[in-house]
Design a protein around this motif. Structure first.
Motif, PDB file in Angstrom:
ATOM      1  N   ARG A   1       0.833  -1.210   0.000  1.00 48.76           N
ATOM      2  CA  ARG A   1       0.000   0.000   0.000  1.00 48.76           C
ATOM      3  C   ARG A   1       0.860   1.250   0.000  1.00 48.76           C
ATOM      4  O   ARG A   1       0.606   2.193  -0.761  1.00 48.76           O
ATOM      5  CB  ARG A   1      -0.933  -0.018   1.223  1.00 48.76           C
ATOM      6  N   ARG A   2       1.881   1.262   0.842  1.00 50.72           N
ATOM      7  CA  ARG A   2       2.752   2.432   0.889  1.00 50.72           C
ATOM      8  C   ARG A   2       3.543   2.580  -0.412  1.00 50.72           C
ATOM      9  O   ARG A   2       3.687   3.680  -0.949  1.00 50.72           O
ATOM     10  CB  ARG A   2       3.702   2.304   2.086  1.00 50.72           C
TER      11      ARG A   2
ATOM     12  N   TYR B   1      12.956   7.749  -2.199  1.00 42.08           N
ATOM     13  CA  TYR B   1      14.257   7.254  -1.756  1.00 42.08           C
ATOM     14  C   TYR B   1      14.095   6.296  -0.572  1.00 42.08           C
ATOM     15  O   TYR B   1      14.736   5.236  -0.517  1.00 42.08           O
ATOM     16  CB  TYR B   1      15.178   8.412  -1.379  1.00 42.08           C
ATOM     17  N   ALA B   2      13.241   6.658   0.361  1.00 42.87           N
ATOM     18  CA  ALA B   2      13.037   5.823   1.550  1.00 42.87           C
ATOM     19  C   ALA B   2      12.451   4.462   1.165  1.00 42.87           C
ATOM     20  O   ALA B   2      12.830   3.430   1.745  1.00 42.87           O
ATOM     21  CB  ALA B   2      12.111   6.529   2.533  1.00 42.87           C
ATOM     22  N   GLU B   3      11.536   4.432   0.193  1.00 44.16           N
ATOM     23  CA  GLU B   3      10.970   3.154  -0.248  1.00 44.16           C
ATOM     24  C   GLU B   3      12.047   2.254  -0.849  1.00 44.16           C
ATOM     25  O   GLU B   3      12.109   1.054  -0.553  1.00 44.16           O
ATOM     26  CB  GLU B   3       9.856   3.391  -1.274  1.00 44.16           C
TER      27      GLU B   3
ATOM     28  N   ASP C   1      21.635   2.071   1.808  1.00 47.12           N
ATOM     29  CA  ASP C   1      21.551   3.530   1.853  1.00 47.12           C
ATOM     30  C   ASP C   1      22.758   4.114   1.116  1.00 47.12           C
ATOM     31  O   ASP C   1      23.765   4.478   1.732  1.00 47.12           O
ATOM     32  CB  ASP C   1      21.530   4.013   3.307  1.00 47.12           C
ATOM     33  N   PRO C   2      22.683   4.215  -0.206  1.00 49.47           N
ATOM     34  CA  PRO C   2      23.825   4.733  -0.982  1.00 49.47           C
ATOM     35  C   PRO C   2      24.242   6.135  -0.573  1.00 49.47           C
ATOM     36  O   PRO C   2      25.399   6.519  -0.800  1.00 49.47           O
ATOM     37  CB  PRO C   2      23.306   4.711  -2.429  1.00 49.47           C
ATOM     38  N   LEU C   3      23.335   6.896   0.009  1.00 47.78           N
ATOM     39  CA  LEU C   3      23.687   8.242   0.456  1.00 47.78           C
ATOM     40  C   LEU C   3      24.815   8.200   1.473  1.00 47.78           C
ATOM     41  O   LEU C   3      25.642   9.113   1.547  1.00 47.78           O
ATOM     42  CB  LEU C   3      22.449   8.923   1.048  1.00 47.78           C
ATOM     43  N   ALA C   4      24.885   7.136   2.259  1.00 51.13           N
ATOM     44  CA  ALA C   4      25.938   6.997   3.274  1.00 51.13           C
ATOM     45  C   ALA C   4      27.257   6.533   2.699  1.00 51.13           C
ATOM     46  O   ALA C   4      28.265   6.513   3.411  1.00 51.13           O
ATOM     47  CB  ALA C   4      25.472   6.010   4.357  1.00 51.13           C
ATOM     48  N   TRP C   5      27.272   6.157   1.428  1.00 51.19           N
ATOM     49  CA  TRP C   5      28.498   5.641   0.823  1.00 51.19           C
ATOM     50  C   TRP C   5      29.341   6.757   0.201  1.00 51.19           C
ATOM     51  O   TRP C   5      30.515   6.541  -0.101  1.00 51.19           O
ATOM     52  CB  TRP C   5      28.190   4.630  -0.278  1.00 51.19           C
TER      53      TRP C   5
END
Length: 280
Positions: free
Chosen positions: A206-207, A265-267, A275-279
């Motif tokens: 659903r989300r 992005y969160a999905e 979490d590629p943002l942390a890489w």
């Protein structure tokens, strides 16, 4: 051989086959998982690490723990998934390693790696595919397309080796044919690609549907108004392509993605357990 014994042989053969099937159903999955644990525990070949460092800049940016996750998955992928060269292409170990690394980026924390995938086909460059397409009036037309990649629900991923190399070398442009086609392969695990891969719990669907539908409509609006988009026009062709394209951008341009599309992005971060943002 006596006649009664000869008559009994077909029955004995059937019983033996049935026993083998039952044994595999009972113990086969456990044996396969044991074997995968053994593969993941092996030392990662230095020659493979050299290939990744030389030809895939994103690998050098990964934190050490993520590199180790990727290496473990690659060990299994390369042991289980056969590669086939097409149009005279001789598939080398370096080719297999570069494809496997980019594919396994989508499966860092998965127990099973693309379970429906039976083989990877590599062409030297773009390959031609003949299709029949309807026009706006419903009339069918033959069409020949030159493709960089394709994923089939029957368990094949077809790739242009030249585009594999280009996608790896430019690791921050949001375009990567391996990520794109293996995202389709994930989407096809439970049926035709739809843009909604297997998510597990019902509430997640659903989300996912709400977020992806809103973002898909937003992309169409941006394109209709001539606004620049992070994902491009091809992502708007259908939900399945939208999922594959946003997967490419998720791994290669995470900062822009997270800033402009935080819910989407969160999905994807939840789905890929990454979490590629942390890489970066």
């Amino acid at each position: 051989m006596s006649a009664p014994l000869a008559d009994a042989l077909p029955l004995l053969a059937m019983l033996a086959l049935a026993g083998a099937i039952v044994a595999w159903l009972l113990f086969g999955p456990a044996w396969a998982e044991w074997r995968r644990r053994q593969l993941r525990a092996r030392p990662f070949p230095a020659s493979w690490r050299t290939v990744l460092r030389r030809h895939w800049p994103l690998y050098r940016q990964l934190p050490p723990d993520v590199q180790r996750q990727l290496q473990r998955q690659m060990q299994v992928f390369l042991a289980e998934k056969p590669f086939l060269g097409c149009q005279g292409l001789e598939v080398t170990e370096d080719m297999r390693v570069l494809v496997a690394a980019q594919a396994c980026l989508l499966a860092l924390n998965r127990r099973q790696l693309f379970p429906k995938l039976r083989q990877v086909l590599l062409y030297p460059g773009a390959f031609l595919v003949d299709r029949v397409r309807p026009d706006g009036t419903g009339v069918l037309h033959d069409r020949r397309d030159a493709l960089a990649g394709e994923s089939w629900q029957q368990g094949q991923v077809i790739l242009s080796w030249q585009d594999v190399q280009d996608g790896a070398a430019m690791a921050d442009d949001g375009r990567n044919v391996v990520i794109h086609e293996f995202a389709h392969q994930l989407d096809q695990e439970r049926g035709p690609a739809s843009g909604a891969p297997f998510l597990g719990r019902r509430e997640r669907y659903r989300r996912w549907a709400a977020v992806f539908s809103a973002e898909f409509q937003r992309l169409h609006q941006q394109l209709a108004q001539g606004e620049p988009t992070l994902f491009g026009a091809y992502a708007a062709t259908e939900p399945a392509e939208f999922f594959a394209v946003v997967s490419e951008v998720f791994f290669e341009r995470p900062a822009e993605f997270a800033a402009g599309h935080p819910a989407l992005y969160a999905e994807l971060a939840g789905y890929y357990s990454a979490d590629p943002l942390a890489w970066h």
